[in-house]
Design a protein around this motif. Structure first.
Motif, PDB file in Angstrom:
ATOM      1  N   HIS A  89       3.253   7.454  -9.111  1.00 14.05           N
ATOM      2  CA  HIS A  89       2.147   6.669  -8.565  1.00 14.05           C
ATOM      3  C   HIS A  89       1.362   7.482  -7.540  1.00 14.05           C
ATOM      4  O   HIS A  89       1.892   8.400  -6.898  1.00 14.05           O
ATOM      5  N   GLY A  90       0.079   7.126  -7.394  1.00  8.93           N
ATOM      6  CA  GLY A  90      -0.737   7.749  -6.364  1.00  8.93           C
ATOM      7  C   GLY A  90      -0.252   7.346  -4.974  1.00  8.93           C
ATOM      8  O   GLY A  90       0.526   6.390  -4.815  1.00  8.93           O
ATOM      9  N   ALA A  91      -0.714   8.054  -3.957  1.00  9.58           N
ATOM     10  CA  ALA A  91      -0.272   7.786  -2.578  1.00  9.58           C
ATOM     11  C   ALA A  91      -1.485   7.852  -1.644  1.00  9.58           C
ATOM     12  O   ALA A  91      -2.626   8.089  -2.067  1.00  9.58           O
ATOM     13  N   LYS A  92      -1.223   7.658  -0.380  1.00  8.31           N
ATOM     14  CA  LYS A  92      -2.297   7.682   0.611  1.00  8.31           C
ATOM     15  C   LYS A  92      -2.898   9.084   0.725  1.00  8.31           C
ATOM     16  O   LYS A  92      -2.361  10.054   0.172  1.00  8.31           O
ATOM     17  N   SER A  93      -3.974   9.146   1.493  1.00  3.82           N
ATOM     18  CA  SER A  93      -4.689  10.415   1.709  1.00  3.82           C
ATOM     19  C   SER A  93      -5.163  11.037   0.393  1.00  3.82           C
ATOM     20  O   SER A  93      -5.166  12.262   0.242  1.00  3.82           O
ATOM     21  N   ARG A  94      -5.504  10.193  -0.550  1.00  5.20           N
ATOM     22  CA  ARG A  94      -5.999  10.604  -1.866  1.00  5.20           C
ATOM     23  C   ARG A  94      -5.016  11.511  -2.605  1.00  5.20           C
ATOM     24  O   ARG A  94      -5.421  12.398  -3.390  1.00  5.20           O
ATOM     25  N   SER A  95      -3.764  11.316  -2.366  1.00  5.94           N
ATOM     26  CA  SER A  95      -2.739  12.148  -3.015  1.00  5.94           C
ATOM     27  C   SER A  95      -2.505  11.666  -4.454  1.00  5.94           C
ATOM     28  O   SER A  95      -2.168  10.498  -4.674  1.00  5.94           O
ATOM     29  N   THR A  96      -2.693  12.568  -5.374  1.00  9.32           N
ATOM     30  CA  THR A  96      -2.469  12.242  -6.789  1.00  9.32           C
ATOM     31  C   THR A  96      -0.992  12.373  -7.132  1.00  9.32           C
ATOM     32  O   THR A  96      -0.323  13.334  -6.728  1.00  9.32           O
ATOM     33  N   GLY A  97      -0.474  11.396  -7.866  1.00 10.06           N
ATOM     34  CA  GLY A  97       0.928  11.450  -8.287  1.00 10.06           C
ATOM     35  C   GLY A  97       1.195  12.607  -9.234  1.00 10.06           C
ATOM     36  O   GLY A  97       0.296  13.072  -9.955  1.00 10.06           O
ATOM     37  N   ALA A  98       2.410  13.080  -9.257  1.00  9.25           N
ATOM     38  CA  ALA A  98       2.790  14.182 -10.146  1.00  9.25           C
ATOM     39  C   ALA A  98       2.747  13.727 -11.601  1.00  9.25           C
ATOM     40  O   ALA A  98       3.023  12.571 -11.920  1.00  9.25           O
ATOM     41  N   ASP A  99       2.377  14.652 -12.486  1.00  6.36           N
ATOM     42  CA  ASP A  99       2.388  14.348 -13.913  1.00  6.36           C
ATOM     43  C   ASP A  99       3.816  14.189 -14.418  1.00  6.36           C
ATOM     44  O   ASP A  99       4.759  14.808 -13.892  1.00  6.36           O
ATOM     45  N   GLY A 100       3.982  13.381 -15.454  1.00  6.85           N
ATOM     46  CA  GLY A 100       5.302  13.215 -16.055  1.00  6.85           C
ATOM     47  C   GLY A 100       5.754  14.477 -16.771  1.00  6.85           C
ATOM     48  O   GLY A 100       4.935  15.307 -17.192  1.00  6.85           O
ATOM     49  N   GLN A 101       7.039  14.623 -16.929  1.00  5.33           N
ATOM     50  CA  GLN A 101       7.606  15.805 -17.580  1.00  5.33           C
ATOM     51  C   GLN A 101       7.282  15.798 -19.071  1.00  5.33           C
ATOM     52  O   GLN A 101       7.558  14.836 -19.782  1.00  5.33           O
ATOM     53  N   SER A 121      -3.145   4.153  -6.242  1.00  9.53           N
ATOM     54  CA  SER A 121      -2.699   3.606  -4.947  1.00  9.53           C
ATOM     55  C   SER A 121      -3.769   2.714  -4.310  1.00  9.53           C
ATOM     56  O   SER A 121      -4.969   3.004  -4.396  1.00  9.53           O
ATOM     57  N   ILE A 122      -3.299   1.618  -3.698  1.00  4.10           N
ATOM     58  CA  ILE A 122      -4.175   0.757  -2.887  1.00  4.10           C
ATOM     59  C   ILE A 122      -3.807   1.018  -1.428  1.00  4.10           C
ATOM     60  O   ILE A 122      -2.778   0.548  -0.939  1.00  4.10           O
ATOM     61  N   HIS A 123      -4.612   1.803  -0.747  1.00  6.77           N
ATOM     62  CA  HIS A 123      -4.274   2.181   0.621  1.00  6.77           C
ATOM     63  C   HIS A 123      -5.548   2.330   1.441  1.00  6.77           C
ATOM     64  O   HIS A 123      -6.563   2.837   0.958  1.00  6.77           O
ATOM     65  N   LEU A 124      -5.479   1.878   2.686  1.00  4.65           N
ATOM     66  CA  LEU A 124      -6.586   2.032   3.626  1.00  4.65           C
ATOM     67  C   LEU A 124      -6.173   3.019   4.713  1.00  4.65           C
ATOM     68  O   LEU A 124      -5.060   2.945   5.243  1.00  4.65           O
ATOM     69  N   HIS A 125      -7.078   3.925   5.014  1.00  9.04           N
ATOM     70  CA  HIS A 125      -6.773   4.987   5.970  1.00  9.04           C
ATOM     71  C   HIS A 125      -6.498   4.407   7.353  1.00  9.04           C
ATOM     72  O   HIS A 125      -7.269   3.609   7.886  1.00  9.04           O
ATOM     73  N   ARG A 126      -5.374   4.783   7.935  1.00 10.45           N
ATOM     74  CA  ARG A 126      -4.986   4.347   9.269  1.00 10.45           C
ATOM     75  C   ARG A 126      -4.421   5.521  10.054  1.00 10.45           C
ATOM     76  O   ARG A 126      -3.568   6.257   9.545  1.00 10.45           O
ATOM     77  N   GLU A 127      -4.917   5.691  11.265  1.00 11.45           N
ATOM     78  CA  GLU A 127      -4.320   6.648  12.181  1.00 11.45           C
ATOM     79  C   GLU A 127      -4.758   6.282  13.609  1.00 11.45           C
ATOM     80  O   GLU A 127      -5.577   5.365  13.810  1.00 11.45           O
ATOM     81  N   LYS A 128      -4.236   6.956  14.563  1.00 12.47           N
ATOM     82  CA  LYS A 128      -4.509   6.635  15.966  1.00 12.47           C
ATOM     83  C   LYS A 128      -6.015   6.704  16.250  1.00 12.47           C
ATOM     84  O   LYS A 128      -6.697   7.641  15.828  1.00 12.47           O
ATOM     85  N   PHE A 129      -6.492   5.685  16.925  1.00  9.75           N
ATOM     86  CA  PHE A 129      -7.894   5.537  17.299  1.00  9.75           C
ATOM     87  C   PHE A 129      -8.813   5.191  16.099  1.00  9.75           C
ATOM     88  O   PHE A 129     -10.015   5.097  16.243  1.00  9.75           O
ATOM     89  N   ILE A 130      -8.210   5.102  14.867  1.00 12.70           N
ATOM     90  CA  ILE A 130      -8.997   4.670  13.707  1.00 12.70           C
ATOM     91  C   ILE A 130      -8.287   3.466  13.103  1.00 12.70           C
ATOM     92  O   ILE A 130      -7.325   3.609  12.337  1.00 12.70           O
ATOM     93  N   THR A 131      -8.750   2.306  13.466  1.00 14.23           N
ATOM     94  CA  THR A 131      -8.053   1.093  13.031  1.00 14.23           C
ATOM     95  C   THR A 131      -8.583   0.538  11.714  1.00 14.23           C
ATOM     96  O   THR A 131      -7.918  -0.240  11.050  1.00 14.23           O
ATOM     97  N   LYS A 132      -9.780   0.917  11.385  1.00 17.20           N
ATOM     98  CA  LYS A 132     -10.361   0.404  10.145  1.00 17.20           C
ATOM     99  C   LYS A 132     -10.941   1.541   9.307  1.00 17.20           C
ATOM    100  O   LYS A 132     -12.144   1.629   9.078  1.00 17.20           O
ATOM    101  N   GLY A 133     -10.023   2.427   8.904  1.00 18.00           N
ATOM    102  CA  GLY A 133     -10.458   3.514   8.039  1.00 18.00           C
ATOM    103  C   GLY A 133     -10.771   3.020   6.632  1.00 18.00           C
ATOM    104  O   GLY A 133     -10.387   1.930   6.221  1.00 18.00           O
ATOM    105  N   GLY A 134     -11.457   3.823   5.884  1.00 16.26           N
ATOM    106  CA  GLY A 134     -11.830   3.437   4.524  1.00 16.26           C
ATOM    107  C   GLY A 134     -10.680   3.601   3.538  1.00 16.26           C
ATOM    108  O   GLY A 134      -9.583   4.046   3.887  1.00 16.26           O
ATOM    109  N   PRO A 135     -10.915   3.278   2.295  1.00 15.74           N
ATOM    110  CA  PRO A 135      -9.878   3.419   1.259  1.00 15.74           C
ATOM    111  C   PRO A 135      -9.567   4.893   1.002  1.00 15.74           C
ATOM    112  O   PRO A 135     -10.475   5.721   0.956  1.00 15.74           O
ATOM    113  N   ASP A 136      -8.286   5.184   0.838  1.00 16.89           N
ATOM    114  CA  ASP A 136      -7.903   6.572   0.510  1.00 16.89           C
ATOM    115  C   ASP A 136      -6.725   6.616  -0.460  1.00 16.89           C
ATOM    116  O   ASP A 136      -5.923   7.543  -0.448  1.00 16.89           O
ATOM    117  N   GLY A 137      -6.649   5.593  -1.308  1.00 14.25           N
ATOM    118  CA  GLY A 137      -5.576   5.574  -2.309  1.00 14.25           C
ATOM    119  C   GLY A 137      -5.806   6.605  -3.401  1.00 14.25           C
ATOM    120  O   GLY A 137      -6.898   6.708  -3.978  1.00 14.25           O
TER     121      GLY A 137
END
Length: 337
Positions: free
Chosen positions: A75-87, A23-39
């Protein structure tokens, strides 16, 4: 099991799963406008796994389905979430199955143990998310790895019958009749060559609730080692047998010569087969009187040079108890050794 249900050779097409994208994702939440990468990372693609099953006796299940494809990793997701393995895909096969490469005919593996699991094709690894690529000079990487593709292969599953005793003889020597008398198997029996076109297995019940497995295998002919007749289709099943029981009818023109022809075909196919214990059973001996039997014994003692033999008759039920005793003794000797 009917002859039509015995399948011992199939070609299958297998595909393992592709790994998921990072995942290509940058951390975003209230009061944090420029969080670091968390893909997060992508999940692994599904494996193709082969598994031994002692309760299976045939590759029948692969007669109707020959294409198998494992699941793709998510696929991977935000908050460093790893995608599920294939069956993963599990392919259960009988013990004694040989796996070959369909293109090169090279043996990849053999399955001989119950519940044994081996990965045939590994699934592709998942790509790493952009969280892994942060550095002091690049704190917001906007790239991630793609998943690695799965693998693809055409393979041959070839079953070599696992039996304690293998019946060896020319077509119409009485092997199917003997198996039907000693066991509860019901092989096809008729008075013409190559009645048996597939191996038949039967369990021989012995004393004190003991038993052993006997296989009636398609009859051999001269030139089988070069592929004539049923050729290699027959001979590959002999490799797994612990003891070889040569069945030669009493009305044969030359019992010793017939035995030597059978032995030579085994030698030319695989010399290691001659290391197995051997016993000759002279079938249809109910047509012999005592005088003729004694005359044959004197000739066989001279010609066979110490190879054990005995006279039996499946139809008249003669010598069958002694035959089971002798086979059990030979099998038990192998176990002790």
């Amino acid at each position: 099991m009917t002859e039509g249900n015995f399948v011992d050779y199939v070609k299958v097409h297998l595909e393992s799963g592709k790994g998921g994208k990072g995942s290509i994702h940058l951390h975003r939440e209230k009061f944090i406008t420029k969080g670091g990468p968390d893909g997060g990372d992508g999940g692994r693609g599904g494996h193709i796994i082969i598994k031994g099953n002692k309760n299976l006796w045939t590759l029948l299940g692969y007669k109707f389905q020959r294409h198998f494809k494992a699941g793709h990793g998510e696929h991977g997701a935000k908050s460093r979430s790893t995608g599920a393995d294939g069956q993963d895909v599990y392919l259960e096969v009988p013990l004694g199955t040989v796996i070959r490469d369909a293109d090169t005919n090279e043996i990849i593996m053999e399955i001989t143990n119950d519940q044994e699991e081996i990965i045939l094709l590994e699934g592709g690894l998942g790509g790493r998310g952009n969280w892994h690529f942060r550095t002091s000079t690049n704190q917001t990487p906007r790239y991630a790895q793609p998943g690695i593709p799965g693998k693809e292969a055409d393979l041959i599953f070839e079953l070599k019958v696992l039996a304690d005793v293998g019946l060896v003889g020319f077509p119409n020597a009485g092997k199917s009749t003997l198996l039907s008398v000693l066991t509860s198997a019901q092989p096809k029996i008729a008075d013409y060559e190559f009645t048996t076109l597939k191996p038949n297995l039967g369990i021989v019940e012995y004393r004190e609730f003991k038993s052993f497995v006997m296989a009636d295998i398609p009859g051999i002919i001269e030139g089988a080692a070069e592929g004539k007749g049923l050729g290699h289709y027959f001979l590959r099943h002999i490799e797994r047998n612990s003891t070889l029981l040569f069945l030669i009818p009493a009305d044969s023109k030359d019992i010793s010569k017939e035995y030597e022809i059978l032995l030579d075909e085994l030698r030319r196919y695989n010399p290691e087969l001659l290391d197995k214990d051997r016993l000759i059973a002279i079938s249809k001996s109910d047509m012999l009187d005592e005088e003729l039997m004694e005359e044959m014994r004197s000739e066989l003692d001279k010609d066979l040079q110490g190879i054990p033999y005995m006279f039996i008759s499946s139809v008249a039920q003669q010598g069958l108890v002694e035959l089971k005793d002798r086979l059990w003794e030979m099998l038990n000797r192998n176990v002790v050794d």
